[in-house]
Design an enzyme around this catalytic site. Sequence first.
Site, short mmCIF file in Angstrom:
data_model
loop_
_atom_site.label_atom_id
_atom_site.label_comp_id
_atom_site.label_asym_id
_atom_site.label_seq_id
_atom_site.Cartn_x
_atom_site.Cartn_y
_atom_site.Cartn_z
N HIS A 1 3.28 25.82 -3.26
CA HIS A 1 4.65 25.68 -2.77
C HIS A 1 5.56 25.04 -3.82
O HIS A 1 5.81 23.83 -3.79
CB HIS A 1 4.66 24.79 -1.52
CG HIS A 1 4.06 25.42 -0.31
ND1 HIS A 1 4.77 26.23 0.55
CD2 HIS A 1 2.80 25.37 0.18
CE1 HIS A 1 3.98 26.64 1.53
NE2 HIS A 1 2.78 26.13 1.32
N GLU B 1 8.66 25.11 -3.86
CA GLU B 1 9.84 24.56 -3.20
C GLU B 1 9.67 23.09 -2.84
O GLU B 1 10.65 22.41 -2.50
CB GLU B 1 10.19 25.39 -1.95
CG GLU B 1 9.26 25.22 -0.76
CD GLU B 1 8.05 26.13 -0.79
OE1 GLU B 1 7.39 26.29 0.27
OE2 GLU B 1 7.73 26.69 -1.87
N CYS C 1 2.74 31.30 -0.06
CA CYS C 1 1.70 30.90 0.89
C CYS C 1 1.53 31.97 1.97
O CYS C 1 1.04 33.05 1.68
CB CYS C 1 2.02 29.51 1.46
SG CYS C 1 0.60 28.70 2.23
#
Length: 232
Positions: free
Chosen positions: A204, A206, A87
């Site tokens: 993302h 994660e 990002c």
Amino acid sequence: MRAGIILFPGTNRERDMALALARAAGRKPAMLWHGEADLPAGLDLVVLAGGFSYGDYLRCGAMAAQSPVMRAVREFAGRGGHVLGVCNGFQILCEAGMLPGALLQNAPLRFLSMDCHMRVERSDTPFTNRFQRGQVFRSTMAHGDGNYFADAATLDRLEGENLVALRYTTPEGEVTEAANRNGSARSIAGILSPNLRVLGLMPHPENQVDPAIDGTSGLPLFESLAASFATA
């Protein structure tokens, strides 16, 4: 795997990234301040996490790209070190000249916070070896400036050299305008450096590393890194 996460003023995804790395590798990453001129010795991976570095003043990532630590990150990458930018981290990598192109305002001219799907375009990299080529996985986008842009020659080079790592698609793996919500050129979600050791992507992964929170569809990216260094 010894990893370090760079903290800029406005970084806000470092804890999520640290949890993802620790879950995959069994070791907590170091937190590194942007004002430092050097990286710790022995790092395998440097991560530029998401957020709003310097409040996204000027262009997103433009001010962070001039931070003292970025000289060391560029040198680290130049020596063959691995770098992951997610990002805002992807924006910083482009602004620092470590990856080509730029991230422009989303095509709908508004911040997008929603699920997306990405297709893995190659599985022979340190970031994707736990995926299958052509595999589609769910992730989350949360950005206002995620519209990847590059001139036609650069896009042709990325395609010709097989440096497009991830592409926005439908859950079935089809490239469509509707699936490419931010309007990125050629539905590009992530790109690689020529030596395959620097990856920038907008969504993302994660977010999806814990079955108790939002599933584990993003975990293979971090497991890929851990496996790469375990066999290095």
